[in-house]
Design an enzyme around this catalytic site. Structure first.
Site, short mmCIF file in Angstrom:
data_model
loop_
_atom_site.label_atom_id
_atom_site.label_comp_id
_atom_site.label_asym_id
_atom_site.label_seq_id
_atom_site.Cartn_x
_atom_site.Cartn_y
_atom_site.Cartn_z
N LYS A 34 -8.35 -6.48 2.42
CA LYS A 34 -8.18 -5.76 3.69
C LYS A 34 -6.81 -5.09 3.73
CE LYS A 34 -6.68 -10.12 5.72
NZ LYS A 34 -7.17 -11.39 6.26
N ARG A 132 -10.16 -17.41 17.18
CA ARG A 132 -10.21 -15.95 17.03
C ARG A 132 -11.67 -15.50 17.08
NH1 ARG A 132 -6.99 -13.38 11.95
NH2 ARG A 132 -8.72 -14.22 10.75
N HIS A 161 -12.05 -20.63 9.53
CA HIS A 161 -10.72 -20.13 9.16
C HIS A 161 -9.66 -21.09 9.68
CE1 HIS A 161 -7.95 -17.24 7.61
NE2 HIS A 161 -7.51 -16.79 8.77
N ARG A 220 -10.67 -18.32 -0.17
CA ARG A 220 -10.39 -16.93 0.23
C ARG A 220 -8.88 -16.65 0.26
NH1 ARG A 220 -13.44 -18.56 4.85
NH2 ARG A 220 -11.51 -18.29 6.04
N TYR A 264 24.65 5.91 9.78
CA TYR A 264 24.56 5.99 11.24
C TYR A 264 25.21 4.80 11.93
CZ TYR A 264 20.86 9.54 10.81
OH TYR A 264 20.13 10.68 10.53
N CYS A 311 18.44 4.36 6.87
CA CYS A 311 17.97 5.56 7.57
C CYS A 311 16.46 5.70 7.39
CB CYS A 311 18.66 6.80 7.02
SG CYS A 311 20.46 6.66 6.91
N ASP A 313 14.81 7.85 5.58
CA ASP A 313 14.37 8.19 4.23
C ASP A 313 15.35 7.77 3.14
OD1 ASP A 313 12.30 9.75 5.53
OD2 ASP A 313 13.93 11.15 5.99
C1 LIG Z 1 -6.84 -12.50 5.71
C2 LIG Z 1 -7.77 -13.63 5.66
C3 LIG Z 1 -7.72 -14.56 4.60
C4 LIG Z 1 -6.61 -14.57 3.59
O1 LIG Z 1 -5.45 -15.17 4.13
P1 LIG Z 1 -4.13 -15.43 3.26
O2 LIG Z 1 -3.22 -16.11 4.18
O3 LIG Z 1 -3.64 -14.10 2.82
O4 LIG Z 1 -4.53 -16.27 2.10
C5 LIG Z 1 -8.71 -15.52 4.54
N1 LIG Z 1 -9.68 -15.57 5.47
C6 LIG Z 1 -9.74 -14.71 6.52
C7 LIG Z 1 -10.82 -14.86 7.52
C8 LIG Z 1 -8.77 -13.74 6.66
O5 LIG Z 1 -8.82 -12.90 7.70
#
Ligand SMILES: *Cc1c(COP(=O)(O)O)cnc(C)c1O
Length: 372
Positions: A34, A132, A161, A220, A264, A311, A313
């Protein structure tokens, strides 16, 4: 090509994948790509990862999934966030695998899949404490039964999660173990209702590192595969290296006298005669302005302080009174390698997390893919 570039070390990505795969006993890996692979570039990174033992990809938006399909990536792609109703035809056309957390959404998906004449694999999402997206554990068996009854959906997996898996704090460790307990008992209840929950997955990078019970059938990890240990103290246990290296070059070098200020706001004044180099990278490239005067940059293999305000750039570096630096010398802002600050070091200094640093490297910084 512009002097400032993000080198993406695909060889290091591959070795990170191998290290994580071995660490989790060969379990399947779902690789989150993502946000353009956390800023690394989704298509090249996903392609390399699939060649290195990753089984599933995960994205946050339908558009991100479409981009991977346009690049002819065939692997299953889990959609982690919820799509808008008008995105469902595109989701189905791109054969994305949505996470499903409520029956109304499941029915919409089922209708859209039926209209397209296809069966859609989905993963049930259980909220065990992230707060969430997810179905509450006590509602999960009933919800799973509703989904199982829909003709055009197929339950391929079930996920949760973890909210605090990257913390060694006692309360957080206990919280995560309770999340895992809740997931296990939810799975048992779904099975008791006669439904196969499919592939079970829960572990983000923190879960991989600290909670073997969260590994289930598939993990994941994002952060760890991009090369940042989710917690300190993993040296020798889980060795990963940063995949992204932000490099640039000195484009201007000049002597500055004691008492003269640089950039700056005059927040830095030379306390001795010295040599100042200018680097064409700034906050518009994603180098946080809040790191002004607090960054160490590597020039010709040695560390020097960045000085004065960063800055939009450009920024400046104090090369010291006896500098032999030359215009065109290579500069490293962060990356792998001993003695080189990593994006995690910048993040710590800036009060953020490495994710925000790599995701923040702007589109105008070309990504250059390296095999070695
Ligand atoms: C982004 C995400 C992950 C990965 O998380 P990390 O902390 O980068 O390992 C795993 N599961 C879900 C649902 C996520 O949104």
């Amino acid at each position: 090509m512009h002097a400032t570039r993000a080198l993406i070390h695909l060889d290091l990505l591959r070795s990170n994948i191998a290290a994580v795969k071995a660490f989790v006993g060969g379990r399947r890996i779902c690789f989150p790509v993502k946000a353009d692979a956390y800023g690394h570039g989704a298509v090249p990174v996903a392609s390399a990862a699939l060649g290195a033992g990753v089984d599933f990809l995960a994205v946050a938006t339908v558009q991100e999934g479409e981009e991977l399909r346009r690049a002819c990536i065939q692997a299953p792609i889990i959609l982690l966030s919820l799509p808008s109703p008008e995105e469902l035809p595109a989701l189905i056309a791109s054969r994305l695998t949505p996470m499903v957390a409520d029956a109304a959404f499941a029915r919409e998906l089922d209708a859209a899949a039926a209209a397209a004449g296809t069966t859609l694999p989905i993963h049930l999402k259980i909220d065990t404490g992230m707060g969430r997206i997810g179905c509450r554990p006590e509602n999960a068996p009933g919800f799973a039964a509703e989904v199982a009854a829909l003709r055009s959906l197929r339950i391929e997996g079930t996920a949760t999660h973890l909210a605090a898996s990257d913390s060694r704090d006692g309360g957080d460790l206990a919280y995560t173990e309770r999340q895992i307990d809740a997931f296990e008992s939810t799975i048992a209840a779904i099975r008791a209702a006669g439904i196969d929950p499919g592939i079970l997955h829960a572990a983000n990078s923190g879960g991989v590192a600290l909670h073997p019970r969260s590994w289930f059938d598939m993990v994941r990890p994002g952060l760890a595969l991009y090369g940042y240990p989710p917690v300190d103290g993993l040296d020798g246990v889980l060795k990963v290296s940063p995949v992204m290296e932000l490099e640039s070059r000195l484009v201007f070098i000049k002597p500055v006298r004691a008492g003269e200020s640089v950039s700056y706001g005059r927040i830095w004044t030379a306390d001795r005669d010295t040599v100042i180099g200018t680097i064409p990278v700034g906050y518009a490239d994603g180098l946080p302005r809040g790191l002004s005067n607090r960054l160490t940059v590597i020039v010709g293999g040695r560390a020097f302080p960045q000085v004065g305000r960063i800055c939009m750039d450009q920024c400046m570096v104090d090369l010291g009174p006896d500098s032999s630096a030359r215009k065109g010398d290579r500069v490293v802002l962060f990356g792998p390698g001993p003695g080189v600050p990593s994006a995690a070091d910048l993040a710590r200094e800036h009060g953020t997390i490495p994710y925000e640093i790599t995701c923040g490297i702007n589109k105008r910084v070309p990504r250059v893919y390296r095999e070695t």
